[in-house]
Design a protein around this motif. Structure first.
Motif, PDB file in Angstrom:
ATOM      1  N   ALA A   1       0.827  -1.205   0.000  1.00 61.23           N
ATOM      2  CA  ALA A   1       0.000   0.000   0.000  1.00 61.23           C
ATOM      3  C   ALA A   1       0.863   1.258   0.000  1.00 61.23           C
ATOM      4  O   ALA A   1       0.536   2.253  -0.661  1.00 61.23           O
ATOM      5  CB  ALA A   1      -0.929  -0.008   1.205  1.00 61.23           C
ATOM      6  N   ARG A   2       1.960   1.244   0.739  1.00 59.29           N
ATOM      7  CA  ARG A   2       2.848   2.409   0.769  1.00 59.29           C
ATOM      8  C   ARG A   2       3.419   2.691  -0.618  1.00 59.29           C
ATOM      9  O   ARG A   2       3.397   3.840  -1.090  1.00 59.29           O
ATOM     10  CB  ARG A   2       3.995   2.167   1.752  1.00 59.29           C
ATOM     11  N   VAL A   3       3.932   1.644  -1.265  1.00 65.64           N
ATOM     12  CA  VAL A   3       4.535   1.814  -2.584  1.00 65.64           C
ATOM     13  C   VAL A   3       3.505   2.317  -3.599  1.00 65.64           C
ATOM     14  O   VAL A   3       3.792   3.201  -4.410  1.00 65.64           O
ATOM     15  CB  VAL A   3       5.170   0.486  -3.052  1.00 65.64           C
ATOM     16  N   LEU A   4       2.317   1.779  -3.545  1.00 67.15           N
ATOM     17  CA  LEU A   4       1.262   2.211  -4.466  1.00 67.15           C
ATOM     18  C   LEU A   4       0.868   3.663  -4.190  1.00 67.15           C
ATOM     19  O   LEU A   4       0.709   4.476  -5.109  1.00 67.15           O
ATOM     20  CB  LEU A   4       0.042   1.301  -4.342  1.00 67.15           C
ATOM     21  N   ALA A   5       0.695   3.988  -2.908  1.00 68.52           N
ATOM     22  CA  ALA A   5       0.283   5.342  -2.540  1.00 68.52           C
ATOM     23  C   ALA A   5       1.329   6.367  -2.942  1.00 68.52           C
ATOM     24  O   ALA A   5       0.991   7.462  -3.420  1.00 68.52           O
ATOM     25  CB  ALA A   5       0.016   5.412  -1.042  1.00 68.52           C
ATOM     26  N   GLU A   6       2.595   6.028  -2.750  1.00 67.97           N
ATOM     27  CA  GLU A   6       3.660   6.963  -3.106  1.00 67.97           C
ATOM     28  C   GLU A   6       3.715   7.232  -4.600  1.00 67.97           C
ATOM     29  O   GLU A   6       4.270   8.247  -5.033  1.00 67.97           O
ATOM     30  CB  GLU A   6       5.009   6.418  -2.623  1.00 67.97           C
ATOM     31  N   ARG A   7       3.151   6.330  -5.370  1.00 67.27           N
ATOM     32  CA  ARG A   7       3.148   6.493  -6.827  1.00 67.27           C
ATOM     33  C   ARG A   7       1.779   6.911  -7.359  1.00 67.27           C
ATOM     34  O   ARG A   7       1.446   6.680  -8.513  1.00 67.27           O
ATOM     35  CB  ARG A   7       3.640   5.197  -7.482  1.00 67.27           C
ATOM     36  N   ASP A   8       0.996   7.484  -6.456  1.00 73.24           N
ATOM     37  CA  ASP A   8      -0.293   8.099  -6.828  1.00 73.24           C
ATOM     38  C   ASP A   8      -1.344   7.117  -7.323  1.00 73.24           C
ATOM     39  O   ASP A   8      -2.239   7.496  -8.096  1.00 73.24           O
ATOM     40  CB  ASP A   8      -0.096   9.196  -7.878  1.00 73.24           C
ATOM     41  N   TRP A   9      -1.253   5.880  -6.903  1.00 74.14           N
ATOM     42  CA  TRP A   9      -2.358   4.960  -7.153  1.00 74.14           C
ATOM     43  C   TRP A   9      -3.441   5.228  -6.115  1.00 74.14           C
ATOM     44  O   TRP A   9      -3.163   5.329  -4.916  1.00 74.14           O
ATOM     45  CB  TRP A   9      -1.896   3.502  -7.082  1.00 74.14           C
ATOM     46  N   HIS A  10      -4.660   5.330  -6.558  1.00 70.20           N
ATOM     47  CA  HIS A  10      -5.812   5.524  -5.681  1.00 70.20           C
ATOM     48  C   HIS A  10      -6.231   4.142  -5.179  1.00 70.20           C
ATOM     49  O   HIS A  10      -6.539   3.244  -5.970  1.00 70.20           O
ATOM     50  CB  HIS A  10      -6.952   6.188  -6.468  1.00 70.20           C
ATOM     51  N   ILE A  11      -6.249   3.967  -3.861  1.00 74.98           N
ATOM     52  CA  ILE A  11      -6.488   2.643  -3.278  1.00 74.98           C
ATOM     53  C   ILE A  11      -7.964   2.452  -2.945  1.00 74.98           C
ATOM     54  O   ILE A  11      -8.579   3.273  -2.255  1.00 74.98           O
ATOM     55  CB  ILE A  11      -5.614   2.434  -2.032  1.00 74.98           C
ATOM     56  N   VAL A  12      -8.522   1.357  -3.449  1.00 74.91           N
ATOM     57  CA  VAL A  12      -9.920   1.001  -3.218  1.00 74.91           C
ATOM     58  C   VAL A  12      -9.961  -0.236  -2.333  1.00 74.91           C
ATOM     59  O   VAL A  12      -9.230  -1.202  -2.562  1.00 74.91           O
ATOM     60  CB  VAL A  12     -10.645   0.699  -4.547  1.00 74.91           C
ATOM     61  N   SER A  13     -10.814  -0.229  -1.322  1.00 73.69           N
ATOM     62  CA  SER A  13     -10.957  -1.407  -0.480  1.00 73.69           C
ATOM     63  C   SER A  13     -12.304  -1.354   0.230  1.00 73.69           C
ATOM     64  O   SER A  13     -13.125  -0.473  -0.030  1.00 73.69           O
ATOM     65  CB  SER A  13      -9.799  -1.508   0.523  1.00 73.69           C
ATOM     66  N   GLY A  14     -12.510  -2.313   1.142  1.00 73.44           N
ATOM     67  CA  GLY A  14     -13.830  -2.459   1.744  1.00 73.44           C
ATOM     68  C   GLY A  14     -13.967  -2.000   3.173  1.00 73.44           C
ATOM     69  O   GLY A  14     -15.019  -2.211   3.786  1.00 73.44           O
ATOM     70  N   GLY A  15     -12.905  -1.391   3.741  1.00 72.27           N
ATOM     71  CA  GLY A  15     -13.026  -0.822   5.077  1.00 72.27           C
ATOM     72  C   GLY A  15     -13.074  -1.810   6.221  1.00 72.27           C
ATOM     73  O   GLY A  15     -13.339  -1.425   7.363  1.00 72.27           O
ATOM     74  N   ALA A  16     -12.822  -3.090   5.957  1.00 70.30           N
ATOM     75  CA  ALA A  16     -12.899  -4.110   7.000  1.00 70.30           C
ATOM     76  C   ALA A  16     -11.623  -4.129   7.838  1.00 70.30           C
ATOM     77  O   ALA A  16     -10.646  -3.428   7.541  1.00 70.30           O
ATOM     78  CB  ALA A  16     -13.130  -5.483   6.375  1.00 70.30           C
ATOM     79  N   TYR A  17     -11.616  -4.945   8.868  1.00 78.19           N
ATOM     80  CA  TYR A  17     -10.409  -5.156   9.651  1.00 78.19           C
ATOM     81  C   TYR A  17      -9.339  -5.798   8.762  1.00 78.19           C
ATOM     82  O   TYR A  17      -9.630  -6.337   7.702  1.00 78.19           O
ATOM     83  CB  TYR A  17     -10.693  -6.084  10.833  1.00 78.19           C
ATOM     84  N   GLY A  18      -8.108  -5.776   9.215  1.00 75.68           N
ATOM     85  CA  GLY A  18      -7.045  -6.470   8.501  1.00 75.68           C
ATOM     86  C   GLY A  18      -6.528  -5.710   7.302  1.00 75.68           C
ATOM     87  O   GLY A  18      -6.230  -4.515   7.374  1.00 75.68           O
ATOM     88  N   VAL A  19      -6.430  -6.404   6.175  1.00 79.28           N
ATOM     89  CA  VAL A  19      -5.832  -5.848   4.962  1.00 79.28           C
ATOM     90  C   VAL A  19      -6.509  -4.550   4.535  1.00 79.28           C
ATOM     91  O   VAL A  19      -5.840  -3.556   4.213  1.00 79.28           O
ATOM     92  CB  VAL A  19      -5.874  -6.875   3.811  1.00 79.28           C
ATOM     93  N   ASP A  20      -7.838  -4.534   4.534  1.00 80.59           N
ATOM     94  CA  ASP A  20      -8.568  -3.351   4.046  1.00 80.59           C
ATOM     95  C   ASP A  20      -8.168  -2.091   4.809  1.00 80.59           C
ATOM     96  O   ASP A  20      -7.801  -1.071   4.210  1.00 80.59           O
ATOM     97  CB  ASP A  20     -10.078  -3.559   4.200  1.00 80.59           C
ATOM     98  N   ALA A  21      -8.264  -2.147   6.132  1.00 79.30           N
ATOM     99  CA  ALA A  21      -7.968  -0.962   6.941  1.00 79.30           C
ATOM    100  C   ALA A  21      -6.514  -0.534   6.786  1.00 79.30           C
ATOM    101  O   ALA A  21      -6.216   0.663   6.718  1.00 79.30           O
ATOM    102  CB  ALA A  21      -8.288  -1.241   8.412  1.00 79.30           C
ATOM    103  N   LEU A  22      -5.597  -1.500   6.742  1.00 77.30           N
ATOM    104  CA  LEU A  22      -4.188  -1.164   6.554  1.00 77.30           C
ATOM    105  C   LEU A  22      -3.962  -0.432   5.236  1.00 77.30           C
ATOM    106  O   LEU A  22      -3.192   0.528   5.168  1.00 77.30           O
ATOM    107  CB  LEU A  22      -3.344  -2.444   6.596  1.00 77.30           C
ATOM    108  N   ALA A  23      -4.622  -0.888   4.195  1.00 80.23           N
ATOM    109  CA  ALA A  23      -4.471  -0.258   2.881  1.00 80.23           C
ATOM    110  C   ALA A  23      -4.998   1.171   2.896  1.00 80.23           C
ATOM    111  O   ALA A  23      -4.366   2.095   2.377  1.00 80.23           O
ATOM    112  CB  ALA A  23      -5.188  -1.090   1.823  1.00 80.23           C
ATOM    113  N   HIS A  24      -6.180   1.373   3.492  1.00 83.12           N
ATOM    114  CA  HIS A  24      -6.744   2.728   3.584  1.00 83.12           C
ATOM    115  C   HIS A  24      -5.825   3.646   4.375  1.00 83.12           C
ATOM    116  O   HIS A  24      -5.569   4.794   3.985  1.00 83.12           O
ATOM    117  CB  HIS A  24      -8.116   2.687   4.265  1.00 83.12           C
TER     118      HIS A  24
END
Length: 294
Positions: free
Chosen positions: A136-159
């Protein structure tokens, strides 16, 4: 020049159809194929009741939905909007799964952004946390817009990674955009709304159900140009999202783990079924997604 905002009457028309589909009123189960027939169909449905015991009509419920949305700064996004197709929702039409409309709270989903879904296990391992945070850090630093479901675990970490690196992020919910589920993520969702978007096809005030979680997965897939699965168990709902992405011809990438790791069994299954490409480094992931046509 930006397209003119839909009139209040037109918004109510779409809200009526969205309510009718939600309750399967008179057998309505999908959006009308012809935009010119929207108002005619809404006129036929507005006086109907969602069930025989209801004292409230579909039209009255739709008006209440718009009022609730206005109170939290949300609006109804429909196929009248010029960037509806750019958000990928029309691709769901081929599977008879396109939403009639979606409620959007916050800054909005950027139609021109490079959007990537990052989804996975709720019961995430320490290894999964490290991998998700790095991806998620690498994607965010390169201006990728992150989509996820807001759940615990992977989703929240990505957001959270997107927010930490000033990147855009969208959360797709299985309940109304005015409700936080899981509730401990209410502050996270408020932060997302400040710079990104909270999206749901369910009216404000609606609560989540199991089938709604599965249905929201198709919206995560449609909104994403690619989907990444850092960690997922064999029976994770993430496989449903990946399945939708595969069906919509979105590339899916999964991170393999140790052969006997239950937490990675879903990733292995996706790779073995050829529904996902394996990625073992962030450099490999970036090379793969950067090659996608825009």
């Amino acid at each position: 020049m930006a397209a003119a905002a839909p009139s209040q009457e037109r918004q109510l028309t779409w809200a009526i159809l969205a309510r009718a589909v939600l309750h399967s009123v008179n057998g309505v189960g999908a959006a009308p194929g012809d935009l010119d027939s929207v108002e005619q169909l809404a006129d036929q449905l507005t006086g109907r009741r969602p069930d025989p015991m209801s004292r409230t009509t579909v039209g009255e419920l739709a008006a209440e939905d718009l009022e609730r949305a206005a109170k939290v700064g949300a609006r109804l996004l429909t196929r009248d909007d010029s960037h509806w197709a750019a958000l990928g929702f029309d691709d769901l039409t081929v599977a008879d799964a396109a939403p009639v409309a979606v409620w959007v709270r916050g800054h909005g989903v950027p139609a021109t952004a490079r959007r990537v879904g990052v989804v996975g296990a709720r019961a995430i391992t320490e290894r999964g946390e490290r991998i998700t945070a790095e991806i998620a850090r690498v994607l965010a630093e390169r201006d990728w817009h992150i989509v996820s479901g807001g759940a615990y675990g992977v989703d929240a970490l990505a957001h959270r990674a997107a927010l930490a690196h000033a990147a855009g992020t969208t959360v797709v919910l299985a309940n109304g955009v005015d409700r936080a589920y899981p509730y401990p993520h209410r502050e996270l969702f408020d932060r997302i709304a400040e710079s990104g978007a909270i999206v749901s096809e369910y009216p404000p005030g609606s609560g989540p159900t199991r089938d709604r979680f599965l249905r929201r997965n198709r919206l995560v897939a449609a909104l994403s140009h690619a989907v990444v699965v850092p960690e997922a168990g064999r029976w994770s709902g993430t496989l449903n999202t990946a399945g939708w992405a595969h069906r919509l011809h979105r590339p899916v990438f999964a991170v393999p783990g140790p052969a006997d790791a239950a937490a990675s069994a879903g990733c292995h299954r996706l790779i073995q079924d050829r529904r996902a490409e394996p990625v073992t480094t962030t450099a490999a992931l970036l090379a793969a997604i950067n090659s996608l046509s825009r």
